[in-house]
Design an enzyme around this catalytic site. Structure first.
Site, PDB file in Angstrom:
ATOM      1  N   PHE A 147       0.751  -1.495   0.085  1.00 18.05           N
ATOM      2  CA  PHE A 147       0.094   0.206   0.052  1.00 18.05           C
ATOM      3  C   PHE A 147       0.589   0.982  -0.176  1.00 18.05           C
ATOM      4  CE2 PHE A 147      -1.868  -3.576   2.070  1.00 18.05           C
ATOM      5  CZ  PHE A 147      -3.570  -3.139   1.102  1.00 18.05           C
ATOM      6  N   LEU A 148       2.242   0.533  -0.606  1.00 15.64           N
ATOM      7  CA  LEU A 148       2.925   1.942  -0.255  1.00 15.64           C
ATOM      8  C   LEU A 148       2.845   3.664  -1.362  1.00 15.64           C
ATOM      9  CD1 LEU A 148       5.484   2.680  -2.383  1.00 15.64           C
ATOM     10  CD2 LEU A 148       5.902   0.696  -1.977  1.00 15.64           C
ATOM     11  N   GLU A 150       4.700   6.970  -2.800  1.00 19.02           N
ATOM     12  CA  GLU A 150       5.696   7.518  -3.546  1.00 19.02           C
ATOM     13  C   GLU A 150       5.308   8.184  -2.929  1.00 19.02           C
ATOM     14  OE1 GLU A 150       5.632   7.957  -7.836  1.00 19.02           O
ATOM     15  OE2 GLU A 150       4.805   5.544  -7.825  1.00 19.02           O
ATOM     16  N   LYS A 206      -6.270  -4.665  -1.982  1.00 17.58           N
ATOM     17  CA  LYS A 206      -5.559  -3.581  -3.024  1.00 17.58           C
ATOM     18  C   LYS A 206      -6.223  -3.043  -3.503  1.00 17.58           C
ATOM     19  CE  LYS A 206      -2.726  -0.712  -3.839  1.00 17.58           C
ATOM     20  NZ  LYS A 206      -1.218  -1.156  -3.623  1.00 17.58           N
ATOM     21  N   ASN A 210      -7.605   1.651  -3.248  1.00 14.36           N
ATOM     22  CA  ASN A 210      -7.510   2.413  -4.214  1.00 14.36           C
ATOM     23  C   ASN A 210      -8.634   3.303  -5.106  1.00 14.36           C
ATOM     24  OD1 ASN A 210      -4.714   2.661  -4.147  1.00 14.36           O
ATOM     25  ND2 ASN A 210      -3.935   1.117  -5.474  1.00 14.36           N
ATOM     26  N   CYS A 262      -0.352   4.640 -10.161  1.00 17.06           N
ATOM     27  CA  CYS A 262      -1.419   3.881  -9.412  1.00 17.06           C
ATOM     28  C   CYS A 262      -2.805   4.151  -9.725  1.00 17.06           C
ATOM     29  CB  CYS A 262      -1.247   3.094  -7.674  1.00 17.06           C
ATOM     30  SG  CYS A 262       0.586   3.034  -7.709  1.00 17.06           S
ATOM     31  N   ARG A 332       4.753   9.713 -14.623  1.00 13.15           N
ATOM     32  CA  ARG A 332       2.966   8.985 -16.076  1.00 13.15           C
ATOM     33  C   ARG A 332       1.759   9.392 -14.677  1.00 13.15           C
ATOM     34  NH1 ARG A 332       4.561   3.006 -12.721  1.00 13.15           N
ATOM     35  NH2 ARG A 332       4.913   4.247 -11.376  1.00 13.15           N
TER      36      ARG A 332
HETATM   37  C1  UDX Z   1      -1.597   5.633  -4.041  1.00 16.07           C
HETATM   38  C2  UDX Z   1      -2.145   5.329  -3.154  1.00 16.07           C
HETATM   39  O1  UDX Z   1      -1.994   6.148  -2.416  1.00 16.07           O
HETATM   40  C3  UDX Z   1      -0.797   3.659  -2.299  1.00 16.07           C
HETATM   41  O2  UDX Z   1      -1.593   3.760  -1.096  1.00 16.07           O
HETATM   42  C4  UDX Z   1      -0.721   2.531  -2.919  1.00 16.07           C
HETATM   43  O3  UDX Z   1      -0.191   1.745  -2.711  1.00 16.07           O
HETATM   44  C5  UDX Z   1      -1.015   3.433  -4.700  1.00 16.07           C
HETATM   45  O4  UDX Z   1      -1.423   4.236  -5.476  1.00 16.07           O
HETATM   46  P1  UDX Z   1       0.596   6.862  -4.649  1.00 16.07           P
HETATM   47  O5  UDX Z   1       0.203   6.651  -6.510  1.00 16.07           O
HETATM   48  O6  UDX Z   1       1.557   7.440  -4.248  1.00 16.07           O
HETATM   49  O7  UDX Z   1      -0.095   6.321  -3.957  1.00 16.07           O
HETATM   50  O8  UDX Z   1      -0.082   8.962  -4.183  1.00 16.07           O
HETATM   51  P2  UDX Z   1      -1.067   9.256  -3.662  1.00 16.07           P
HETATM   52  O9  UDX Z   1      -0.263   9.915  -2.761  1.00 16.07           O
HETATM   53  O10 UDX Z   1      -2.269   8.512  -2.966  1.00 16.07           O
HETATM   54  O11 UDX Z   1      -1.975  10.497  -4.707  1.00 16.07           O
HETATM   55  C6  UDX Z   1      -2.532   9.894  -5.894  1.00 16.07           C
HETATM   56  C7  UDX Z   1      -3.357  11.435  -6.521  1.00 16.07           C
HETATM   57  O12 UDX Z   1      -4.176  11.602  -5.254  1.00 16.07           O
HETATM   58  C8  UDX Z   1      -1.801  12.281  -6.354  1.00 16.07           C
HETATM   59  O13 UDX Z   1      -2.038  12.939  -7.431  1.00 16.07           O
HETATM   60  C9  UDX Z   1      -2.337  13.298  -5.830  1.00 16.07           C
HETATM   61  O14 UDX Z   1      -1.932  14.600  -5.774  1.00 16.07           O
HETATM   62  C10 UDX Z   1      -3.593  13.046  -5.648  1.00 16.07           C
HETATM   63  N1  UDX Z   1      -5.033  13.550  -4.649  1.00 16.07           N
HETATM   64  C11 UDX Z   1      -4.305  13.210  -3.684  1.00 16.07           C
HETATM   65  C12 UDX Z   1      -5.429  14.718  -4.849  1.00 16.07           C
HETATM   66  O15 UDX Z   1      -5.958  14.602  -5.638  1.00 16.07           O
HETATM   67  N2  UDX Z   1      -6.127  15.019  -3.191  1.00 16.07           N
HETATM   68  C13 UDX Z   1      -5.496  14.107  -2.390  1.00 16.07           C
HETATM   69  O16 UDX Z   1      -6.452  15.361  -1.037  1.00 16.07           O
HETATM   70  C14 UDX Z   1      -4.697  13.411  -1.997  1.00 16.07           C
END
Ligand code: UDX
Length: 436
Positions: A147-148, A150, A206, A210, A262, A332
């Site tokens: 669930f990490l 980035e 998972k 998401n 993701c 991406r």
């Molecule tokens: C995500 C999930 O959080 C993680 O658990 C999974 O394993 C992989 O996908 P990640 O892609 O690293 O992780 O990014 P995340 O921090 O969740 O943000 C995803 C996107 O949502 C980003 O573009 C971020 O800018 C956007 N976002 C996030 C928003 O627009 N608003 C928010 O409140 C939070």
């Protein structure tokens, strides 16, 4: 414990380094020779805080190695499968070719009693198929989703919110779960919950996690559309909603929406798999979640066009941010770059800056102009758009200083991350997303 990590991308490289830091003896396997050489030299192949330190510590302690040869994984008790599952070309479903290739390459090296632990995000049913494929080797398949996030990958791998292990409820499955308990003992002793499920549930956790996060983001962005039509302010709305502990403020960040490697592809793959299972209507709302998300990019572009009175051709626009989110060089499906590319497509002279993602952005979109220094991107701009909420823009950019550099004091805050009053006080016309 001796273990292999197959696939050394964002997920696998971090997992390998983190497992070595917990005291395990780890071999990371990847088909990309250049990546293996980079990792073996203790260099992180992408921007991820703390990863370089962790890699170096593991390599120096002799607990971490990288190789292109699957043969080197033969004596591992656990093989973590961490290859990518991108969106299939011309379809919404996940492309499982890397999963299948890795399993096929691993087959001759699986020993009786060893465990194949899937970490890749896969459509439900994949684990059972992989188990079928390896039956006959005496190895056991479990699914242990990752669930990490980035930018927080090291933190999330070493101290996750929860550890989920899906396995068959039989003696071999239970032995495999016990082995995974040993792998993660340091985390569970520190209080991390360890949940045991069947294979299908572990895969679904998972996808569902998401889907929920994406839905939460699109929910607040849908409210932004309503706020725009009614004169309300979506950031105040999110604050007020977030105080309800049943809702919570996290992932109610409105703006140009989610991107990255993701969330977008995972919700599409989830919906595609639901269709295959004859339950497409159960997650039909995910199509809407996707559509709301993409509409926010249109809105940001429209705000810039309107702010420039429709005169975009040849106008200089500073785009602050290229990464899909801060603390990452990942572009991406980046909403930030998408906005930049669309403005360029309308004829604007777009200048992009980003603290980490410029090289990746320039490779993918050579038609845009790039500046390493934020101030150089701002210089002579007719309008400024903030599309990734890096601290360099959110906290460290002074409206007074920026005003001296630009030609037009127009700022579009695509992430609702700036102090609107401070920018207005400095003479700027400030536009937020879903804000008056
Ligand atoms: C995500 C999930 O959080 C993680 O658990 C999974 O394993 C992989 O996908 P990640 O892609 O690293 O992780 O990014 P995340 O921090 O969740 O943000 C995803 C996107 O949502 C980003 O573009 C971020 O800018 C956007 N976002 C996030 C928003 O627009 N608003 C928010 O409140 C939070």
């Amino acid at each position: 414990m001796r273990m292999s990590v197959i696939g050394c991308g964002y997920l696998g490289a971090v997992h390998a380094a983190a497992m070595a830091s917990l005291g395990h003896d780890v071999i990371g396997i990847d088909v990309d020779r250049e990546r293996v050489e980079t990792l073996s030299a203790g260099v992180a192949p992408f921007y991820e805080p703390q990863l370089t330190e962790l890699l170096r510590a593991g390599l120096e302690a002799g607990r971490l190695r990288f190789s292109t040869s699957m043969t080197d994984s033969a004596d591992a008790a656990v093989h973590f499968l961490a290859v990518g599952t991108p969106q299939a070309p011309n379809a919404d479903a996940a492309d499982l070719r890397y999963v299948d290739a890795a399993v096929d390459a691993l087959l001759p090296h699986l020993r009786p009693g060893s465990v194949l632990a899937g970490k890749s995000t896969v459509p439900v049913g994949t684990a059972a198929r992989v188990a079928e494929r390896v039956s006959g080797t005496g190895a056991t398949v479990v699914w242990n989703p990752e669930f990490l996030r980035e930018g927080w990958a090291v933190h999330d791998t070493i101290t996750p919110d929860r550890i989920v292990v899906g396995a068959a409820d039989d003696p071999a499955g239970r032995r495999a779960v016990d082995l995974l308990r040993d792998v993660y003992r340091a985390s569970t002793e520190a209080g991390t919950p360890f949940l045991v499920t069947d294979l299908a549930t572990a895969e679904l956790v998972k996808g569902a996690a998401n889907a929920f996060l994406a839905t939460k983001i699109s929910f607040i962005n849908a409210m932004a559309e309503i706020a725009e039509a009614s004169g309300a302010d979506v950031t105040l709305l999110a604050d007020a909603l977030g105080h309800d502990t049943r809702i919570g403020r996290r992932y109610l960040g409105s703006g140009i929406g989610f991107g990255g490697g993701c969330l977008p592809k995972d919700i599409r793959a989830f919906a595609a798999r639901a269709e295959e299972l004859g339950r497409g209507s159960a997650v039909g709302f995910l199509r809407e979640v996707d559509a709301i998300n993409l509409r926010r990019r249109d809105r940001a572009v429209q705000l810039v066009v309107d702010a420039l009175d429709g005169q975009v051709v040849g106008r200089r626009i500073a785009v602050l941010g290229a990464a899909f989110k801060p603390f990452s060089d990942d572009i991406r499906d980046s909403p930030a770059l998408d906005v930049a590319v669309r403005l360029r497509g309308l004829g604007a002279d777009v200048v992009v800056t980003d603290p980490a993602a410029l090289d990746n952005a320039a490779t993918a979109h050579p038609q845009l102009n790039y500046r390493v220094e934020r101030d150089e991107a701002l210089r002579d701009a007719d309008a400024v758009v903030v599309v990734t909420e890096w601290d360099e823009y959110r906290r460290e950019m002074s409206p007074q200083h920026a005003a001296e550099l630009v030609t037009g004091r127009i700022i579009v805050d695509g992430r609702n991350c700036l102090d609107a009053a401070a920018w207005r006080d400095a003479g700027w016309t400030y536009y937020g997303m879903g804000r008056r």
